[in-house]
Design a protein around this motif. Structure first.
Motif, PDB file in Angstrom:
ATOM      1  N   TRP A  18      51.416 110.163  36.534  1.00 26.82           N
ATOM      2  CA  TRP A  18      51.013 109.267  35.473  1.00 26.82           C
ATOM      3  C   TRP A  18      49.428 108.741  35.604  1.00 26.82           C
ATOM      4  O   TRP A  18      48.890 108.996  36.706  1.00 26.82           O
ATOM      5  CB  TRP A  18      51.695 108.089  35.704  1.00 26.82           C
ATOM      6  N   ARG A  50      49.340 108.304  30.108  1.00 30.59           N
ATOM      7  CA  ARG A  50      49.772 109.651  29.768  1.00 30.59           C
ATOM      8  C   ARG A  50      50.527 109.992  31.111  1.00 30.59           C
ATOM      9  O   ARG A  50      50.425 109.728  32.170  1.00 30.59           O
ATOM     10  CB  ARG A  50      48.397 110.426  29.761  1.00 30.59           C
ATOM     11  N   CYS A 103      53.153 113.220  32.727  1.00 27.23           N
ATOM     12  CA  CYS A 103      53.356 114.559  32.490  1.00 27.23           C
ATOM     13  C   CYS A 103      54.290 114.959  33.598  1.00 27.23           C
ATOM     14  O   CYS A 103      54.125 114.714  34.871  1.00 27.23           O
ATOM     15  CB  CYS A 103      52.161 115.544  32.965  1.00 27.23           C
ATOM     16  N   PRO A 150      47.551 110.678  20.118  1.00 30.28           N
ATOM     17  CA  PRO A 150      48.635 110.981  21.095  1.00 30.28           C
ATOM     18  C   PRO A 150      49.199 112.531  21.132  1.00 30.28           C
ATOM     19  O   PRO A 150      48.760 113.099  20.370  1.00 30.28           O
ATOM     20  CB  PRO A 150      49.897 110.029  20.555  1.00 30.28           C
ATOM     21  N   GLU A 151      49.705 112.735  22.463  1.00 27.76           N
ATOM     22  CA  GLU A 151      50.065 114.147  22.646  1.00 27.76           C
ATOM     23  C   GLU A 151      51.616 114.261  23.159  1.00 27.76           C
ATOM     24  O   GLU A 151      51.859 113.438  24.102  1.00 27.76           O
ATOM     25  CB  GLU A 151      49.230 114.872  23.647  1.00 27.76           C
ATOM     26  N   VAL A 163      55.056 116.695  28.430  1.00 26.28           N
ATOM     27  CA  VAL A 163      53.856 115.867  28.218  1.00 26.28           C
ATOM     28  C   VAL A 163      53.991 114.583  27.258  1.00 26.28           C
ATOM     29  O   VAL A 163      54.521 114.844  26.154  1.00 26.28           O
ATOM     30  CB  VAL A 163      52.414 116.331  27.637  1.00 26.28           C
ATOM     31  N   LYS A 164      53.836 113.424  27.717  1.00 30.99           N
ATOM     32  CA  LYS A 164      54.290 112.016  26.810  1.00 30.99           C
ATOM     33  C   LYS A 164      52.825 111.305  27.063  1.00 30.99           C
ATOM     34  O   LYS A 164      52.518 110.351  27.894  1.00 30.99           O
ATOM     35  CB  LYS A 164      55.177 111.218  27.448  1.00 30.99           C
ATOM     36  N   ASP A 165      51.954 111.589  25.883  1.00 27.76           N
ATOM     37  CA  ASP A 165      50.587 110.637  26.047  1.00 27.76           C
ATOM     38  C   ASP A 165      50.369 109.627  24.561  1.00 27.76           C
ATOM     39  O   ASP A 165      50.734 110.328  23.569  1.00 27.76           O
ATOM     40  CB  ASP A 165      49.469 111.862  25.924  1.00 27.76           C
ATOM     41  N   ARG A 166      50.510 108.548  25.147  1.00 30.21           N
ATOM     42  CA  ARG A 166      50.322 107.810  23.985  1.00 30.21           C
ATOM     43  C   ARG A 166      48.800 107.710  23.256  1.00 30.21           C
ATOM     44  O   ARG A 166      48.898 107.027  22.098  1.00 30.21           O
ATOM     45  CB  ARG A 166      50.547 106.156  24.363  1.00 30.21           C
TER      46      ARG A 166
END
Length: 676
Positions: free
Chosen positions: A621, A600, A602, A562-563, A582-585
């Protein structure tokens, strides 16, 4: 969290059950229930949300639904029409169709041979909205609800508008649902018609922000499904919870004040999380409390669940500013009713750059101070509703205060504790017809570090009413009241209480159409704090919560890392400032179903110098689903800009199968600003 593998009841699970609606659409449900319910019916609990029970909420669902089922309940987790494996399309939030479907689902549950006819609803966020809105329709058999992170007022206290000003979350949440509503069902569940169902969703899709921008003031669109329009409509008991770091903390106390049903309130230090998963901690044994609630109201067990205070709240201690906390130090306090007889009002008058102490007996002068904040005030504001991932709480407020009017006390001689919603009354005048005032309350340590405690926002055109805002007469004085979000907070001796006033709070709040010079007059301007005694005897008698516990979730294999990012940057050549989120699982495989998922998101918010027409927000998304023989991807992008008269929405939606684009659509629309 303690994972429990021994429960009072053996349970069985049905992963995909279809529930027919009156119009022929079938909704998809996942059901956990006691094995013995085949012969001995039990009460049932419904959670009703659009977030894909088969994959994206599968881990979370497996923690609490089997746990509750193991204590003697049928737990029914249903995806809304048009999401997951449920048929149809989802076009917007909280529509009449959604609530009508919920009533049909409850009726279907009550008729099943494993249900004794008694039902409850529970959930967080959308699930809590659904429970409260459905309960207000008084369906037969719905005996009680458990709700977390919700609102009773869709216009004034949700992620769309605040004090008549538009929140950037109006764009962010629209981007979220634009993506979720266009994802395909799982072929392993619905079979070969998955493409037809997916295409139906894609064809019907539209950027959700368009509808939300068409309703910039309180109207029938927002009144629909807002319990605040008629609190008497709620006739079943409610256990309501939220967190001080969440955007929805106000609704708990407002509900306690206005409904006339058995009710309990719980507010912890948490962000937008269920209390047994609460961050910042401490998390609590919430599921034990939920089971006790259901035992009393669905089974008639005399277990004392209504004993003790009406409201339990976490009194937060002073902490240095940080964008994330693992734990918030503090203690639980209890109030017998709300409003509470323990809490009084302390009024701090504005005096020059100072906050005068209450009852000092000094008369206010009619001095004036002015402020025209730069657009950069707000870049350290954090999220309207914290998710604590990425770190999204407000940072040190000293830089924000550089573009604000600041009023503060002398160092406190003794500890002050507050519980409730502070309020600011200001005598103001502006040199523009549309302007906003943003107020922040901070705890200032002796070393100068400033931690935001709470804040409030008012679009000054909404000073009298939300239904029909009126432009300001430039130069005219108005008295306005700005309520702040509710909070429980201790200010230690030696610290200062600081009130900051700004004309911008971007990107948390979308800016006014242009710059405005705000004059703040001292006479008649005050800060009111809800002060609570520091030694209420009943606090010591509070029973502690249990340790957080639930069932162990199924195995998930991580396929990519994840990021998370929250980056503020400024180019001093062209003066462009940017907030990147940024929300990246990461990609992961759910081993019990074999499905692979990736998500993901952004967000980007930018502006150039003091050019109000340069303000720009973007929500993008990417959502992936796959198996060895199946690979699909949805990409959405929504860009919002504005000038002094108009909002501009540019959006795209693309669907991919096996790496090939199979659907594409764009939107380019304009919506007039209405005193926003």
């Amino acid at each position: 969290m303690r994972y429990v593998d021994q429960l009072p009841c053996a349970i069985q699970e049905e992963k995909h059950v279809t529930i027919p609606m009156e119009d022929g659409v079938k909704l998809s449900a996942r059901i956990w229930r006691p094995t013995a319910s085949d012969a001995e019916p039990v009460p049932a609990v419904l959670e009703y949300i659009p977030y894909r029970k088969n994959d994206l909420t599968a881990t979370r669902d497996a923690i609490h639904h089997p746990y509750i089922a193991g204590h003697g309940y049928a737990c029914v987790r249903v995806d809304l029409r048009g999401t997951g494996e449920s048929e149809g399309v989802l076009l917007d939030e909280y529509l009449e169709q959604e609530q009508s479907d919920a009533e049909e689902v409850l009726a279907w549950i009550a008729e099943q041979p494993w249900c004794d006819g008694n039902t409850g609803m529970m959930g967080i966020s959308w699930g809590a909205f659904a429970a409260l809105q459905t309960a207000a329709r008084q369906p037969p058999g719905l005996r009680a609800i458990c709700i977390a992170s919700f609102t009773d007022d869709r216009y004034a206290d949700d992620m769309h508008y605040l004090g008549g000003a538009m929140l950037s979350d109006n764009l962010a949440e629209a981007g979220t649902m634009f993506a979720y509503a266009t994802c395909p069902p799982d072929p392993a569940v619905v079979g070969g018609r998955w493409r037809e169902m997916w295409r139906q969703r894609l064809d019907a899709a539209r950027p959700w922000v368009l509808e939300w921008l068409r309703h910039q003031q309180r109207d029938d669109y927002w009144r629909h499904a807002s319990l605040s329009e008629d609190y008497s409509a709620l006739r079943c008991p409610v256990l309501a919870s939220s967190g001080w770091a969440d955007g929805y903390s106000n609704a708990v106390t407002r509900l306690l004040s206005n409904v006339d049903v058995p009710r309990k309130g719980l507010i912890g230090p948490w962000s937008h999380k269920l209390p047994h998963l609460g961050e910042p901690g401490p998390a609590i044994g919430y599921l034990q409390e939920v089971v006790r609630w259901w035992d009393h109201w669905l089974k008639g067990v005399d277990n004392g669940v209504m004993d003790g205070p009406m409201l339990k709240a976490w009194m937060q201690e002073s902490v240095p500013p940080s964008t994330s906390y693992e734990e918030r130090p503090g203690r639980w306090v209890g109030e017998p009713s709300w409003p509470s007889p323990n809490i009084g009002e302390a009024v701090f008058p504005l005096r020059g750059a100072a906050l005068g102490m209450p009852d000092a007996g000094e008369e206010q002068e009619d001095r004036v101070r002015t402020v025209q904040s730069p657009l950069s005030v707000g870049q350290f504001a954090g999220k309207w509703a914290s998710y604590n991932a990425p770190p999204d709480l407000p940072y040190d407020q000293r830089e924000e205060d550089g573009g604000s009017l600041v009023y503060q006390t002398e160092p406190l001689a003794e500890r002050i504790e507050i519980l409730g919603a502070p309020a600011v009354v200001l005598e103001v005048a502006a040199d523009a017809p549309v302007a906003q005032v943003n107020v922040r309350l901070s705890d200032v340590a002796p070393d100068g570090r400033s931690t935001r405690i709470t804040y409030g926002v008012l679009n000054l055109t909404h000073r009298d009413r939300e239904e029909a805002p009126e432009a300001l007469e430039p130069g005219r004085r108005y008295q306005v009241r700005v309520p702040l979000h509710g909070v429980a907070q201790a200010f230690p001796p030696g610290h200062r209480i600081r009130l900051s006033v700004s004309t911008s709070y971007w990107p948390l709040v979308w800016p006014a159409p242009g710059p405005a010079l705000l004059s703040v007059y001292e006479k008649g301007s005050t800060l009111t704090l809800p002060v609570r005694p520091t030694d209420v005897p009943e606090d010591k008698a509070l029973l502690p919560f249990g340790e957080p516990e639930g069932c162990a979730p199924p195995a998930v294999t991580r396929l990519s890392e994840p990021e998370q990012a929250w980056t503020v940057s400024r180019d001093l050549v062209n003066y462009r400032s940017v907030l990147d989120i940024v929300k990246d699982r990461g990609r992961q495989r759910h081993e019990d179903t074999g499905i692979e998922t990736g998500l993901r998101a952004c967000e980007q918010y930018s502006w150039i110098g003091e050019d109000f027409a340069s303000v720009r927000g973007e929500s993008a998304w990417e959502m992936r689903f796959g198996r060895p023989d199946w690979d699909v991807r949805v990409e959405t992008r929504t860009v919002l800009t504005s000038d002094k008269d108009t909002f501009y929405v540019n959006a795209t939606l693309d669907g991919y199968e096996d790496g090939r684009r199979v659907f594409s659509r764009t939107w380019n629309e304009q919506i007039a600003r209405e005193n926003v």
